[in-house]
Design an enzyme around this catalytic site. Structure first.
Site, PDB file in Angstrom:
ATOM      1  N   THR A  48      -8.368  -0.362  -6.120  1.00  0.00           N
ATOM      2  CA  THR A  48      -8.001  -0.715  -7.367  1.00  0.00           C
ATOM      3  C   THR A  48      -6.795  -1.631  -6.983  1.00  0.00           C
ATOM      4  O   THR A  48      -6.477  -2.629  -8.127  1.00  0.00           O
ATOM      5  CB  THR A  48      -7.846   0.302  -8.319  1.00  0.00           C
ATOM      6  OG1 THR A  48      -8.730   1.271  -8.507  1.00  0.00           O
ATOM      7  CG2 THR A  48      -7.396  -0.334  -9.865  1.00  0.00           C
ATOM      8  N   TYR A 139      -6.904  10.390   2.247  1.00  0.00           N
ATOM      9  CA  TYR A 139      -7.538   9.770   0.762  1.00  0.00           C
ATOM     10  C   TYR A 139      -9.034  10.136   0.887  1.00  0.00           C
ATOM     11  O   TYR A 139      -9.560   9.443   1.911  1.00  0.00           O
ATOM     12  CB  TYR A 139      -6.941   8.592   0.840  1.00  0.00           C
ATOM     13  CG  TYR A 139      -7.361   7.587  -0.340  1.00  0.00           C
ATOM     14  CD1 TYR A 139      -7.897   7.860  -1.534  1.00  0.00           C
ATOM     15  CD2 TYR A 139      -7.662   6.033  -0.115  1.00  0.00           C
ATOM     16  CE1 TYR A 139      -8.398   7.032  -2.503  1.00  0.00           C
ATOM     17  CE2 TYR A 139      -8.243   5.297  -1.095  1.00  0.00           C
ATOM     18  CZ  TYR A 139      -8.489   5.517  -2.297  1.00  0.00           C
ATOM     19  OH  TYR A 139      -9.032   4.914  -3.223  1.00  0.00           O
ATOM     20  N   LYS A 166      -5.478  13.014  -1.514  1.00  0.00           N
ATOM     21  CA  LYS A 166      -5.816  12.237  -2.711  1.00  0.00           C
ATOM     22  C   LYS A 166      -7.322  12.333  -3.033  1.00  0.00           C
ATOM     23  O   LYS A 166      -8.089  11.763  -2.224  1.00  0.00           O
ATOM     24  CB  LYS A 166      -5.297  10.778  -2.738  1.00  0.00           C
ATOM     25  CG  LYS A 166      -6.266   9.659  -3.619  1.00  0.00           C
ATOM     26  CD  LYS A 166      -6.066  10.046  -5.113  1.00  0.00           C
ATOM     27  CE  LYS A 166      -6.972   8.977  -5.810  1.00  0.00           C
ATOM     28  NZ  LYS A 166      -7.430   9.364  -6.957  1.00  0.00           N
TER      29      LYS A 166
END
Length: 304
Positions: A48, A139, A166
């Site tokens: 993002t 992640y 994450k």
């Protein structure tokens, strides 16, 4: 209980010639630190943030600018994800030199196709871990990265250098099991995302990672949870039921950039050729934001 964490990934603002707009980035980082109470800031770490459009030198410059603009007000975690472990190590070394607190590394796809095996993933993370003293965030984001199974995630969490995870899924069964087998078992701190925040906190997870301005809503949820005002926390969590879900068909970056522009912290448009929200979509978003905690701000007039 460890205080819940709110890890915030500032959006990347671009100038008309597609350079990083450091003035807009400065204003956004002030918002993330001062208004959202970020416990850690992510530099060029999640998709993002649109870092994948940048060349290596541009990415390093964004990392350096983010660390400088945070200015020690919060620790910074630097994204070093790359298909090549050697490039990931180069970025990790740069992050360490600049004073980062941690690095974030996407569980990679195999560039030559096929899902990576557990041995592939362990070898990749161990190769990077040997070359840095910084703690690593594993992640997990299927699509840009590998779809890592629950058993393989647990195995990776047990690697000595993995300190944080994450998790991008909204799968409660997966999240609840991994909180128990990873966070509560003491292997690594486990962070989820907006829609899973309150469930994560209630189950004993460590918090969430997200872009602004979702992070401002999240700050209120975390504060209510810590104050044991669970009814208020649940009421606030419901603000993530519609935002940004109604606009996710456009992608998270366009939706969150539109929201930031509306609350008066302009970050511009998504990187082309991807389009911003239409005027009608922006007006609908503005109307919804007025019903959230973001509505206390003087929302910029939506497009006509």
């Amino acid at each position: 209980m460890t205080k819940p964490g709110l890890i915030v990934a500032p959006l990347t603002p671009f100038t008309a010639d597609l350079k990083v707009d450091e003035g807009a980035l400065r204003r956004q980082i002030d918002y993330v630190v001062d208004d959202c109470g970020a416990t850690m800031v992510v530099a060029a770490g999640v998709e993002t943030q649109e870092y994948t459009y940048l060349g290596l030198d541009e990415r390093k410059a964004l990392i350096r600018a983010t660390i400088e603009l945070v200015g020690g007000r919060a620790p910074v975690m630097v994204g070093v994800s790359h298909a090549s472990f050697r490039t990931a190590i180069e970025l990790a070394n740069e992050a360490e030199r600049l004073g980062a607190a941690a690095i974030q590394l996407l569980a990679p796809l195999r560039p030559f196709a096929g899902p990576p095996t557990r041995d592939d993933l362990i070898a990749y993370f161990e190769a990077v871990g040997r070359e840095t003293s910084l703690p690593i965030t594993l992640y997990l984001n299927p699509g840009p990265g590998a779809d890592v199974s629950i058993p393989d995630t647990i195995a990776l969490a047990k690697l000595p250098r993995i300190a944080f995870i994450k998790e991008s899924s909204r799968d409660l069964a997966r999240v609840s099991r991994l909180i128990v087998e990873i966070d509560r078992a003491g292997h690594a701190r486990y962070f989820t995302t907006m829609q899973m925040l309150l469930s994560t906190l209630m189950l004993g997870g460590s918090g969430a990672t997200m872009p602004p301005p979702g992070s401002e809503i999240a700050r209120h949820i975390i504060d209510a949870f810590v104050a044991k005002d669970y009814e208020r926390a649940a009421e606030l969590q419901l603000q993530f039921a519609l935002f940004p879900a109604r606009w996710m068909h456009r992608g998270l970056a366009p939706a969150m950039k539109a929201a930031m522009n509306l609350i008066g912290v302009p970050v511009g448009a998504p990187y082309p050729p991807y389009a911003p929200l239409t005027p009608d979509e922006t007006n609908a978003l503005a109307a919804l934001l007025k019903t959230t905690v973001l509505g206390k701000r003087q929302l910029v007039q939506a497009a006509e």
